[in-house]
Scaffold this motif. Structure first.
Motif, PDB file in Angstrom:
ATOM      1  N   HIS A  60      52.491  45.233  36.251  1.00  0.00           N
ATOM      2  CA  HIS A  60      51.827  44.530  35.153  1.00  0.00           C
ATOM      3  C   HIS A  60      50.679  43.687  35.692  1.00  0.00           C
ATOM      4  N   ILE A  61      49.691  44.386  36.237  1.00  0.00           N
ATOM      5  CA  ILE A  61      48.529  43.758  36.844  1.00  0.00           C
ATOM      6  C   ILE A  61      47.285  44.240  36.101  1.00  0.00           C
ATOM      7  N   THR A  62      46.346  43.341  35.886  1.00  0.00           N
ATOM      8  CA  THR A  62      45.085  43.696  35.240  1.00  0.00           C
ATOM      9  C   THR A  62      44.413  44.825  36.021  1.00  0.00           C
ATOM     10  N   GLU A  63      43.893  45.813  35.311  1.00  0.00           N
ATOM     11  CA  GLU A  63      43.338  47.019  35.926  1.00  0.00           C
ATOM     12  C   GLU A  63      42.251  46.709  36.956  1.00  0.00           C
TER      13      GLU A  63
ATOM     14  N   MET B  33      32.993  40.923  36.867  1.00  0.00           N
ATOM     15  CA  MET B  33      32.440  40.787  35.522  1.00  0.00           C
ATOM     16  C   MET B  33      33.207  41.658  34.532  1.00  0.00           C
ATOM     17  N   SER B  34      33.589  42.842  34.958  1.00  0.00           N
ATOM     18  CA  SER B  34      34.391  43.716  34.105  1.00  0.00           C
ATOM     19  C   SER B  34      35.744  43.073  33.801  1.00  0.00           C
ATOM     20  N   GLY B  35      36.348  42.452  34.802  1.00  0.00           N
ATOM     21  CA  GLY B  35      37.610  41.750  34.603  1.00  0.00           C
ATOM     22  C   GLY B  35      37.473  40.585  33.648  1.00  0.00           C
ATOM     23  N   LEU B  36      36.356  39.878  33.718  1.00  0.00           N
ATOM     24  CA  LEU B  36      36.112  38.769  32.790  1.00  0.00           C
ATOM     25  C   LEU B  36      35.898  39.266  31.369  1.00  0.00           C
ATOM     26  N   VAL B  37      35.124  40.318  31.212  1.00  0.00           N
ATOM     27  CA  VAL B  37      34.803  40.839  29.878  1.00  0.00           C
ATOM     28  C   VAL B  37      36.040  41.439  29.205  1.00  0.00           C
ATOM     29  N   ASN B  38      36.807  42.226  29.945  1.00  0.00           N
ATOM     30  CA  ASN B  38      37.964  42.910  29.356  1.00  0.00           C
ATOM     31  C   ASN B  38      39.169  42.011  29.147  1.00  0.00           C
ATOM     32  N   GLY B  39      39.288  40.970  29.945  1.00  0.00           N
ATOM     33  CA  GLY B  39      40.427  40.072  29.818  1.00  0.00           C
ATOM     34  C   GLY B  39      41.636  40.579  30.586  1.00  0.00           C
ATOM     35  N   PRO B  40      42.680  39.775  30.625  1.00  0.00           N
ATOM     36  CA  PRO B  40      43.853  40.110  31.434  1.00  0.00           C
ATOM     37  C   PRO B  40      44.819  41.066  30.733  1.00  0.00           C
ATOM     38  N   LEU B  41      45.630  41.715  31.530  1.00  0.00           N
ATOM     39  CA  LEU B  41      46.766  42.460  31.025  1.00  0.00           C
ATOM     40  C   LEU B  41      47.878  41.440  30.826  1.00  0.00           C
ATOM     41  N   CYS B  42      48.446  41.419  29.647  1.00  0.00           N
ATOM     42  CA  CYS B  42      49.509  40.453  29.373  1.00  0.00           C
ATOM     43  C   CYS B  42      50.462  41.021  28.335  1.00  0.00           C
ATOM     44  N   ARG B  43      51.568  40.340  28.186  1.00  0.00           N
ATOM     45  CA  ARG B  43      52.543  40.766  27.189  1.00  0.00           C
ATOM     46  C   ARG B  43      52.192  40.136  25.848  1.00  0.00           C
ATOM     47  N   VAL B  44      52.042  40.987  24.846  1.00  0.00           N
ATOM     48  CA  VAL B  44      51.792  40.552  23.477  1.00  0.00           C
ATOM     49  C   VAL B  44      53.016  40.995  22.684  1.00  0.00           C
ATOM     50  N   GLY B  45      53.858  40.048  22.343  1.00  0.00           N
ATOM     51  CA  GLY B  45      55.134  40.401  21.725  1.00  0.00           C
ATOM     52  C   GLY B  45      56.001  41.077  22.764  1.00  0.00           C
TER      53      GLY B  45
END
Length: 190
Positions: free
Chosen positions: A42-45, A104-116
């Protein structure tokens, strides 16, 4: 400033920047300061692209060593050494630009996280940036403070990548002058 002194300054400046880039990329593997997310995948791409480790780290650190040695006295402080520093600095520019682009791509796309109950990147491909709208940050329930964590580290990587790009570009120009005109060292020091 002498081309040799300029090379020493640029090389010495690139060391802490490359180290910062490597550390930031490694820390991004542990959101919420927990190893479990990395174990579960569960790591940001963008973290997996290792822009900070490979690009802003290794691809800048190796040229930094050569650039720094180019400014030293001895066999490397000559026209050939300055010519080679152009090629090494170009590798540094490529690595720093890669690190900057990934950050910059990581900033624009945002993190991978659990939503619900689902792991996703909730801010990717949205019209309004999550960076300017903190009211949407509640969507990410896990890892704790992952948005602030990613923003801080990806912003640092982007800033470091930009500075590395500038310094390596300056060294390419400095290397060209050193190659054409020679270094400022007197022949007595050899």
């Amino acid at each position: 400033m002498c081309t040799g002194k300029c090379s020493r300054f640029i090389g010495a400046s690139l060391y802490p920047l490359a180290l910062t880039s490597i550390i930031c990329n490694i820390l991004l593997f542990f959101p919420g300061w927990d190893v479990q997310y990395a174990k579960d995948g569960h790591i940001t791409e963008e973290v997996k692209y290792m822009g900070g480790l490979i690009g802003g780290g290794i691809m800048v650190l190796v040229p930094a060593i050569h650039i720094h040695l180019t400014g030293k006295q001895g066999c490397c402080a000559n026209r050939c050494g300055m010519f080679l520093s152009i090629a090494f600095a170009a590798v540094g520019v490529a690595g720093a630009l890669y690190s900057f682009a990934v950050a910059m791509s990581g900033l624009v796309n945002g993190p991978l996280c659990r939503v619900g109950l689902i792991w996703m990147t909730p801010f990717k491909d949205k019209e309004n940036s999550y960076l300017h709208n903190q009211n949407t940050w509640f969507l990410c329930t896990s890892p704790d403070n992952v948005i602030q964590f990613n923003i801080a580290l990806f912003s640092t990587l982007a800033a470091v990548g930009a500075v590395e790009t500038i310094l390596c570009s300056i060294q390419m120009i400095n290397g060209l002058f050193g190659c054409l005109c020679g270094t400022c060292k007197s022949k007595e020091t050899y």
